[in-house]
Design a protein around this motif. Structure first.
Motif, mmCIF file in Angstrom:
data_model
loop_
_atom_site.group_PDB
_atom_site.id
_atom_site.type_symbol
_atom_site.label_atom_id
_atom_site.label_comp_id
_atom_site.label_asym_id
_atom_site.label_seq_id
_atom_site.Cartn_x
_atom_site.Cartn_y
_atom_site.Cartn_z
ATOM 1 N N UNK A 187 0.860 -1.174 0.000
ATOM 2 C CA UNK A 187 0.000 0.000 0.000
ATOM 3 C C UNK A 187 0.901 1.231 0.000
ATOM 4 N N UNK A 188 0.715 2.107 -0.978
ATOM 5 C CA UNK A 188 1.450 3.379 -1.018
ATOM 6 C C UNK A 188 0.687 4.387 -0.172
ATOM 7 N N UNK A 189 1.328 4.844 0.895
ATOM 8 C CA UNK A 189 0.707 5.783 1.833
ATOM 9 C C UNK A 189 0.904 7.204 1.309
ATOM 10 N N UNK A 190 -0.077 7.705 0.606
ATOM 11 C CA UNK A 190 0.050 9.008 -0.044
ATOM 12 C C UNK A 190 -0.043 10.165 0.941
ATOM 13 N N UNK A 191 -0.360 9.886 2.196
ATOM 14 C CA UNK A 191 -0.385 10.949 3.198
ATOM 15 C C UNK A 191 1.026 11.282 3.699
ATOM 16 N N UNK A 192 2.031 10.556 3.255
ATOM 17 C CA UNK A 192 3.383 10.728 3.771
ATOM 18 C C UNK A 192 4.181 11.799 3.071
ATOM 19 N N UNK A 193 5.500 11.580 2.975
ATOM 20 C CA UNK A 193 6.427 12.587 2.463
ATOM 21 C C UNK A 193 6.840 12.248 1.034
ATOM 22 N N UNK A 194 6.677 13.207 0.135
ATOM 23 C CA UNK A 194 7.084 12.986 -1.257
ATOM 24 C C UNK A 194 7.628 14.268 -1.857
ATOM 25 N N UNK A 195 8.574 14.106 -2.778
ATOM 26 C CA UNK A 195 9.062 15.224 -3.570
ATOM 27 C C UNK A 195 8.046 15.549 -4.656
ATOM 28 N N UNK A 196 8.127 16.758 -5.179
ATOM 29 C CA UNK A 196 7.171 17.176 -6.213
ATOM 30 C C UNK A 196 7.235 16.277 -7.449
ATOM 31 N N UNK A 197 8.434 15.763 -7.724
ATOM 32 C CA UNK A 197 8.579 14.956 -8.939
ATOM 33 C C UNK A 197 8.396 13.457 -8.701
ATOM 34 N N UNK A 198 8.052 13.063 -7.484
ATOM 35 C CA UNK A 198 7.736 11.661 -7.223
ATOM 36 C C UNK A 198 6.406 11.309 -7.895
ATOM 37 N N UNK A 199 6.344 10.134 -8.480
ATOM 38 C CA UNK A 199 5.127 9.698 -9.171
ATOM 39 C C UNK A 199 4.666 8.371 -8.575
ATOM 40 N N UNK A 200 3.809 8.400 -7.565
ATOM 41 C CA UNK A 200 3.385 7.150 -6.929
ATOM 42 C C UNK A 200 2.732 6.159 -7.880
ATOM 43 N N UNK A 201 2.113 6.638 -8.941
ATOM 44 C CA UNK A 201 1.508 5.716 -9.902
ATOM 45 C C UNK A 201 2.579 4.803 -10.503
ATOM 46 N N UNK A 202 3.757 5.367 -10.736
ATOM 47 C CA UNK A 202 4.843 4.593 -11.333
ATOM 48 C C UNK A 202 5.411 3.542 -10.380
ATOM 49 N N UNK A 206 0.079 -2.137 -4.950
ATOM 50 C CA UNK A 206 -1.206 -2.825 -5.112
ATOM 51 C C UNK A 206 -2.375 -1.909 -4.761
ATOM 52 N N UNK A 207 -2.122 -0.905 -3.931
ATOM 53 C CA UNK A 207 -3.143 0.064 -3.567
ATOM 54 C C UNK A 207 -2.469 1.392 -3.283
ATOM 55 N N UNK A 208 -3.043 2.480 -3.776
ATOM 56 C CA UNK A 208 -2.620 3.819 -3.382
ATOM 57 C C UNK A 208 -3.699 4.380 -2.464
ATOM 58 N N UNK A 209 -3.292 4.845 -1.310
ATOM 59 C CA UNK A 209 -4.242 5.231 -0.271
ATOM 60 C C UNK A 209 -3.994 6.673 0.152
ATOM 61 N N UNK A 210 -5.011 7.506 0.045
ATOM 62 C CA UNK A 210 -4.868 8.925 0.362
ATOM 63 C C UNK A 210 -4.791 9.192 1.859
ATOM 64 N N UNK A 211 -5.546 8.434 2.655
ATOM 65 C CA UNK A 211 -5.650 8.690 4.088
ATOM 66 C C UNK A 211 -5.684 7.376 4.860
ATOM 67 N N UNK A 212 -5.133 7.355 6.078
ATOM 68 C CA UNK A 212 -5.225 6.133 6.887
ATOM 69 C C UNK A 212 -6.659 5.683 7.117
#
Length: 229
Positions: A187-202, A206-212
């Protein structure tokens, strides 16, 4: 049709996934900058790189230094961080309820982080997790660290659950890569820390999750192998 169930076990990254530790790290960096007569950095300048580790945070805090100079500051960075660990950090909203939900469902949970183990272990008693967290693997616990699969494989072995019956939750591409290599749904925790150029889709989790809070629902979780009885 088989009813949805929570995973037999869930392993979590720590910084940027369970714990919003960026305020502790900005305090650490600014303490070091102040000692060198430098102005404080705003939190939002350091926050995106927290999951990238101490060397990347030092590169953000001291961009004028040569890489070798910054690397020499890592022990100081860790010492300052240890002195104030947990002072400003907090759980992300929804995490405590998520852990309680998993526990009530009979799921085991643990932590696999690239943070040095001795620092990660300091956090457990602050949160009352000493008995709740079934396994903790740090970045220096084993010969390899994420994105290598070994930490996840060892964690699964220690809690006696097959990797395919676990789910790994993390906020960095390395987390997803480690899970994939270990044969563990991610599960990709999209509420965490990412750079502007990070692409979680790439990352192809198995799951991208906006919030816990989404993970409070059993149907949200990616399917796992059926755990042996």
């Amino acid at each position: 049709m088989t009813a949805a169930v929570f995973p037999k076990a869930v392993l979590f990254d720590l910084d940027g996934t369970l714990l919003d530790s960026a305020p502790d790290f900005i305090a650490t960096a600014n303490s070091m900058r102040a000692a060198r007569g430098m102005d404080a950095l705003p939190l939002e300048q350091l926050r995106p790189v927290v999951s990238k580790g101490s060397r990347t945070m030092l590169a953000t805090a001291f961009p004028q230094m040569a890489e070798s100079e910054r690397h020499a500051l890592v022990p100081e960075f860790l010492d300052v961080y240890e002195s104030l660990i947990g002072r400003h950090a907090r759980l992300f909203d929804g995490i405590e309820t998520l852990l309680q939900t998993l526990e009530q469902a009979g799921s085991t949970w643990g932590i696999v982080t690239n943070k040095p183990e001795y620092l990660a272990r300091l956090i457990l008693p602050q949160l009352g997790w000493e008995q709740r967290c079934a396994v903790l693997i740090g970045g220096d616990t084993l010969a390899e660290r994420k994105p290598h699969p070994l930490p996840l494989q060892v964690a699964a072995r220690q809690i006696k659950v097959a990797p395919g019956a676990c789910v790994y939750v993390g906020d960095d591409e390395r987390d997803v890569a480690a899970a994939r290599a270990a044969g563990m749904p991610s599960v990709a925790a999209l509420w965490g820390y990412r750079l502007d150029n990070d692409d979680p889709v790439a990352w192809q989790a198995d799951l991208m999750c906006e919030l816990p809070q989404q993970l409070w629902q059993v149907a949200a979780w990616p399917p796992t192998q059926r755990a042996s009885a």
